[in-house]
Design a protein around this motif. Structure first.
Motif, PDB file in Angstrom:
ATOM      1  N   LEU A  26       0.839  -1.185   0.000  1.00  0.00           N
ATOM      2  CA  LEU A  26       0.000   0.000   0.000  1.00  0.00           C
ATOM      3  C   LEU A  26       0.878   1.239   0.000  1.00  0.00           C
ATOM      4  O   LEU A  26       1.930   1.263   0.632  1.00  0.00           O
ATOM      5  CB  LEU A  26      -0.909   0.016   1.233  1.00  0.00           C
ATOM      6  CG  LEU A  26      -1.897  -1.143   1.370  1.00  0.00           C
ATOM      7  CD1 LEU A  26      -2.621  -1.064   2.714  1.00  0.00           C
ATOM      8  CD2 LEU A  26      -2.907  -1.120   0.222  1.00  0.00           C
ATOM      9  N   TYR A  27       0.429   2.287  -0.704  1.00  0.00           N
ATOM     10  CA  TYR A  27       1.183   3.532  -0.770  1.00  0.00           C
ATOM     11  C   TYR A  27       0.285   4.697  -0.382  1.00  0.00           C
ATOM     12  O   TYR A  27      -0.864   4.780  -0.814  1.00  0.00           O
ATOM     13  CB  TYR A  27       1.749   3.751  -2.177  1.00  0.00           C
ATOM     14  CG  TYR A  27       2.847   2.791  -2.534  1.00  0.00           C
ATOM     15  CD1 TYR A  27       4.177   3.104  -2.290  1.00  0.00           C
ATOM     16  CD2 TYR A  27       2.552   1.548  -3.102  1.00  0.00           C
ATOM     17  CE1 TYR A  27       5.194   2.211  -2.604  1.00  0.00           C
ATOM     18  CE2 TYR A  27       3.566   0.651  -3.417  1.00  0.00           C
ATOM     19  CZ  TYR A  27       4.884   0.994  -3.156  1.00  0.00           C
ATOM     20  OH  TYR A  27       5.882   0.108  -3.465  1.00  0.00           O
ATOM     21  N   GLU A  28       0.853   5.604   0.408  1.00  0.00           N
ATOM     22  CA  GLU A  28       0.144   6.801   0.840  1.00  0.00           C
ATOM     23  C   GLU A  28       0.606   7.977  -0.020  1.00  0.00           C
ATOM     24  O   GLU A  28       1.810   8.187  -0.202  1.00  0.00           O
ATOM     25  CB  GLU A  28       0.459   7.067   2.316  1.00  0.00           C
ATOM     26  CG  GLU A  28      -0.254   8.255   2.911  1.00  0.00           C
ATOM     27  CD  GLU A  28       0.063   8.403   4.387  1.00  0.00           C
ATOM     28  OE1 GLU A  28      -0.861   8.616   5.174  1.00  0.00           O
ATOM     29  OE2 GLU A  28       1.262   8.294   4.762  1.00  0.00           O
ATOM     30  N   ALA A  29      -0.335   8.737  -0.561  1.00  0.00           N
ATOM     31  CA  ALA A  29      -0.001   9.878  -1.413  1.00  0.00           C
ATOM     32  C   ALA A  29       0.274  11.096  -0.537  1.00  0.00           C
ATOM     33  O   ALA A  29      -0.645  11.810  -0.131  1.00  0.00           O
ATOM     34  CB  ALA A  29      -1.141  10.165  -2.394  1.00  0.00           C
ATOM     35  N   ASN A  30       1.549  11.332  -0.256  1.00  0.00           N
ATOM     36  CA  ASN A  30       1.950  12.450   0.599  1.00  0.00           C
ATOM     37  C   ASN A  30       2.414  13.637  -0.232  1.00  0.00           C
ATOM     38  O   ASN A  30       3.213  13.474  -1.161  1.00  0.00           O
ATOM     39  CB  ASN A  30       3.088  12.023   1.533  1.00  0.00           C
ATOM     40  CG  ASN A  30       2.598  11.210   2.711  1.00  0.00           C
ATOM     41  OD1 ASN A  30       1.731  11.649   3.448  1.00  0.00           O
ATOM     42  ND2 ASN A  30       3.158  10.016   2.885  1.00  0.00           N
ATOM     43  N   PRO A  31       1.947  14.852   0.073  1.00  0.00           N
ATOM     44  CA  PRO A  31       2.435  16.042  -0.626  1.00  0.00           C
ATOM     45  C   PRO A  31       3.887  16.315  -0.260  1.00  0.00           C
ATOM     46  O   PRO A  31       4.283  16.165   0.897  1.00  0.00           O
ATOM     47  CB  PRO A  31       1.519  17.155  -0.118  1.00  0.00           C
ATOM     48  CG  PRO A  31       1.042  16.675   1.224  1.00  0.00           C
ATOM     49  CD  PRO A  31       0.959  15.179   1.116  1.00  0.00           C
ATOM     50  N   GLY A  32       4.696  16.663  -1.258  1.00  0.00           N
ATOM     51  CA  GLY A  32       6.109  16.898  -0.991  1.00  0.00           C
ATOM     52  C   GLY A  32       6.777  17.683  -2.097  1.00  0.00           C
ATOM     53  O   GLY A  32       6.155  18.504  -2.770  1.00  0.00           O
ATOM     54  N   GLY A  33       8.055  17.388  -2.291  1.00  0.00           N
ATOM     55  CA  GLY A  33       8.908  18.192  -3.164  1.00  0.00           C
ATOM     56  C   GLY A  33       9.794  19.051  -2.273  1.00  0.00           C
ATOM     57  O   GLY A  33       9.294  19.774  -1.408  1.00  0.00           O
ATOM     58  N   ALA A  34      11.110  18.992  -2.461  1.00  0.00           N
ATOM     59  CA  ALA A  34      12.043  19.602  -1.512  1.00  0.00           C
ATOM     60  C   ALA A  34      11.766  21.080  -1.217  1.00  0.00           C
ATOM     61  O   ALA A  34      11.655  21.466  -0.041  1.00  0.00           O
ATOM     62  CB  ALA A  34      13.480  19.401  -1.991  1.00  0.00           C
ATOM     63  N   PRO A  35      11.624  21.959  -2.232  1.00  0.00           N
ATOM     64  CA  PRO A  35      11.369  23.365  -1.905  1.00  0.00           C
ATOM     65  C   PRO A  35      10.037  23.559  -1.165  1.00  0.00           C
ATOM     66  O   PRO A  35       9.929  24.410  -0.269  1.00  0.00           O
ATOM     67  CB  PRO A  35      11.338  24.049  -3.280  1.00  0.00           C
ATOM     68  CG  PRO A  35      12.050  23.120  -4.192  1.00  0.00           C
ATOM     69  CD  PRO A  35      11.751  21.750  -3.687  1.00  0.00           C
ATOM     70  N   THR A  36       9.038  22.764  -1.528  1.00  0.00           N
ATOM     71  CA  THR A  36       7.735  22.855  -0.869  1.00  0.00           C
ATOM     72  C   THR A  36       7.842  22.408   0.583  1.00  0.00           C
ATOM     73  O   THR A  36       7.245  23.016   1.483  1.00  0.00           O
ATOM     74  CB  THR A  36       6.698  22.001  -1.614  1.00  0.00           C
ATOM     75  OG1 THR A  36       6.857  22.168  -3.015  1.00  0.00           O
ATOM     76  CG2 THR A  36       5.288  22.416  -1.230  1.00  0.00           C
ATOM     77  N   ARG A 300       6.164   9.576   8.242  1.00  0.00           N
ATOM     78  CA  ARG A 300       6.124   9.346   6.799  1.00  0.00           C
ATOM     79  C   ARG A 300       5.854  10.643   6.054  1.00  0.00           C
ATOM     80  O   ARG A 300       5.122  11.510   6.512  1.00  0.00           O
ATOM     81  CB  ARG A 300       5.036   8.337   6.435  1.00  0.00           C
ATOM     82  CG  ARG A 300       5.329   6.908   6.852  1.00  0.00           C
ATOM     83  CD  ARG A 300       4.422   5.927   6.084  1.00  0.00           C
ATOM     84  NE  ARG A 300       3.011   6.241   6.236  1.00  0.00           N
ATOM     85  CZ  ARG A 300       2.235   5.735   7.178  1.00  0.00           C
ATOM     86  NH1 ARG A 300       2.738   4.896   8.075  1.00  0.00           N
ATOM     87  NH2 ARG A 300       0.965   6.057   7.245  1.00  0.00           N
ATOM     88  N   GLY A 301       6.452  10.725   4.854  1.00  0.00           N
ATOM     89  CA  GLY A 301       6.122  11.811   3.949  1.00  0.00           C
ATOM     90  C   GLY A 301       7.017  13.021   4.099  1.00  0.00           C
ATOM     91  O   GLY A 301       7.943  13.053   4.919  1.00  0.00           O
ATOM     92  N   GLY A 302       6.722  14.046   3.249  1.00  0.00           N
ATOM     93  CA  GLY A 302       7.476  15.287   3.278  1.00  0.00           C
ATOM     94  C   GLY A 302       6.787  16.336   4.113  1.00  0.00           C
ATOM     95  O   GLY A 302       7.098  16.525   5.291  1.00  0.00           O
ATOM     96  N   ILE A 303       5.817  17.025   3.524  1.00  0.00           N
ATOM     97  CA  ILE A 303       5.097  18.081   4.246  1.00  0.00           C
ATOM     98  C   ILE A 303       4.499  17.570   5.556  1.00  0.00           C
ATOM     99  O   ILE A 303       4.623  18.243   6.593  1.00  0.00           O
ATOM    100  CB  ILE A 303       4.014  18.703   3.339  1.00  0.00           C
ATOM    101  CG1 ILE A 303       4.675  19.537   2.229  1.00  0.00           C
ATOM    102  CG2 ILE A 303       3.053  19.574   4.149  1.00  0.00           C
ATOM    103  CD1 ILE A 303       3.702  20.140   1.253  1.00  0.00           C
ATOM    104  N   PRO A 304       3.853  16.399   5.590  1.00  0.00           N
ATOM    105  CA  PRO A 304       3.253  15.955   6.858  1.00  0.00           C
ATOM    106  C   PRO A 304       4.267  15.696   7.971  1.00  0.00           C
ATOM    107  O   PRO A 304       3.885  15.658   9.147  1.00  0.00           O
ATOM    108  CB  PRO A 304       2.549  14.644   6.463  1.00  0.00           C
ATOM    109  CG  PRO A 304       2.340  14.737   4.992  1.00  0.00           C
ATOM    110  CD  PRO A 304       3.533  15.480   4.479  1.00  0.00           C
ATOM    111  N   ALA A 305       5.532  15.529   7.628  1.00  0.00           N
ATOM    112  CA  ALA A 305       6.547  15.181   8.630  1.00  0.00           C
ATOM    113  C   ALA A 305       7.273  16.394   9.198  1.00  0.00           C
ATOM    114  O   ALA A 305       8.078  16.250  10.120  1.00  0.00           O
ATOM    115  CB  ALA A 305       7.573  14.220   8.026  1.00  0.00           C
ATOM    116  N   MET A 306       7.009  17.592   8.672  1.00  0.00           N
ATOM    117  CA  MET A 306       7.749  18.761   9.138  1.00  0.00           C
ATOM    118  C   MET A 306       7.414  19.052  10.608  1.00  0.00           C
ATOM    119  O   MET A 306       6.244  19.110  10.979  1.00  0.00           O
ATOM    120  CB  MET A 306       7.435  19.973   8.270  1.00  0.00           C
ATOM    121  CG  MET A 306       7.891  19.829   6.814  1.00  0.00           C
ATOM    122  SD  MET A 306       9.673  19.542   6.586  1.00  0.00           S
ATOM    123  CE  MET A 306       9.729  17.768   6.296  1.00  0.00           C
TER     124      MET A 306
END
Length: 326
Positions: A26-36, A300-306
């Motif tokens: 299963l994969y979770e669609a996390n918003p990310g991208g380094a500058p974001t 997990r993820g980019g934005i959610p992990a900040m």
């Protein structure tokens, strides 16, 4: 006015999150991208941020817009592409939570940002400008990014740079090296991993590689992140090294971005100029940034992990850096 404006990619990280009843991943669609991610972290730390970049006119693009809105990132510079889909990055995690990526971007909407779509007025209203190397991996975003960087330099903005190498996004690694190095002369602050430093300099010896980077480009603040080995920092030719905070890593996807944001946060809070920063100040910067990066790796993820400011303070055991404290 904005504290930090960033240009570059906003994408969806497809992060592993277990197995289905049928035994499929299963994969979770996390918003990310380094500058974001950097902007989301700074917004969470109370700074005013804005983004310039392109996403697809699709469900993932709308998800990214919603994530930026929820994070407090100004989306005036966000452009939608009706023909090219939002870029996807499939995240692969090893047993220690270290990540690698498979990208679905041939092209992706982030790569289609046109120079004429960059709102330079947003750059004019920012104290600091941030960019990375993913948007340099192809046209037209390469030209759009460099034009924005040059505009920021002409306007005397403080410029930070993350030469985050993603080898699979480049058809030619020699070109990758040239393009990444082309961004260095504009930078006042650089965050680079040990592997990336070796790649761009061709020098396996850490001290010699840092010296080469500093002597050639005179970058005032250089931070070399070394994973579990900590961070080496270079301040106008003087160096130090600090360890990381031990945590149980789940996903290291946004750890470097949280580190970068924490450094920029403290530079913004600092009451003096870059020329006035001392090695003791740099140590405080790195303690705080290492704590932020460690916390990001526990989710997990980019934005959610900040991470939040209170959580960073709790881990590093230092109080909030107010103007004049340093």
């Amino acid at each position: 006015m904005y504290d930090v404006l960033a240009i570059g990619e906003s994408l969806i990280d497809l992060t592993p999150c277990g197995m289905s009843e049928q035994g499929h991943p299963l994969y979770e669609a996390n918003p990310g991208g380094a500058p974001t991610n950097v902007l989301a972290a700074l917004s969470k730390l109370g700074k005013k941020t804005a983004f310039i970049g392109k996403v697809g006119q699709d469900a993932f693009g709308r998800q990214l817009e919603a994530a930026m809105k929820a994070s407090g990132i100004d989306r005036t510079g966000l452009v939608f592409d009706s023909r090219t889909p939002t870029t996807l990055a499939c995240v692969h995690l090893d047993g220690q939570g270290d990540r690698s990526f498979s990208f679905y971007r041939n092209p992706g909407a982030d790569l289609e940002l046109q120079p004429g779509e960059v709102d330079t007025g947003l750059i004019d209203r920012a104290s600091m400008f941030h960019f990375g190397s993913v948007s340099l991996s192809g046209e037209p975003s390469r030209t759009a990014t460099f034009q924005a960087v040059m505009h920021a330099k002409r306007k005397n903005k403080l410029i930070s740079y993350d030469p985050n190498l993603r080898e699979s996004l480049w058809s030619d690694l020699d070109e990758a090296r040239r393009m990444i190095l082309q961004g260095m002369p504009y930078a006042d602050i650089v965050k680079i991993s040990g592997e990336e430093l070796t790649f761009v300099t061709g020098e396996p010896d850490m001290d010699l590689a840092i010296g080469q980077l500093y002597n050639r480009y005179c970058i005032p603040l250089i931070f070399v992140t070394l994973g579990e080995q900590g961070c080496v920092f270079n301040l106008r030719g003087e160096r130090g090294c600090l360890p990381v905070y031990p945590v149980e890593a789940v996903d290291t996807t946004g750890a470097g971005d949280a580190f970068m944001a924490a450094v920029l946060y403290q530079v913004l809070e600092y009451s003096g100029t870059l020329d006035a920063i001392t090695l003791a100040d740099m140590e405080q910067f790195v303690h705080f940034a290492c704590a932020a990066g460690a916390l990001a790796a526990t989710k997990r993820g980019g934005i959610p992990a900040m991470p939040a400011l209170a959580d960073i303070q709790r881990l590093c055991g230092t109080r909030h850096i107010n103007k004049g404290n340093l």
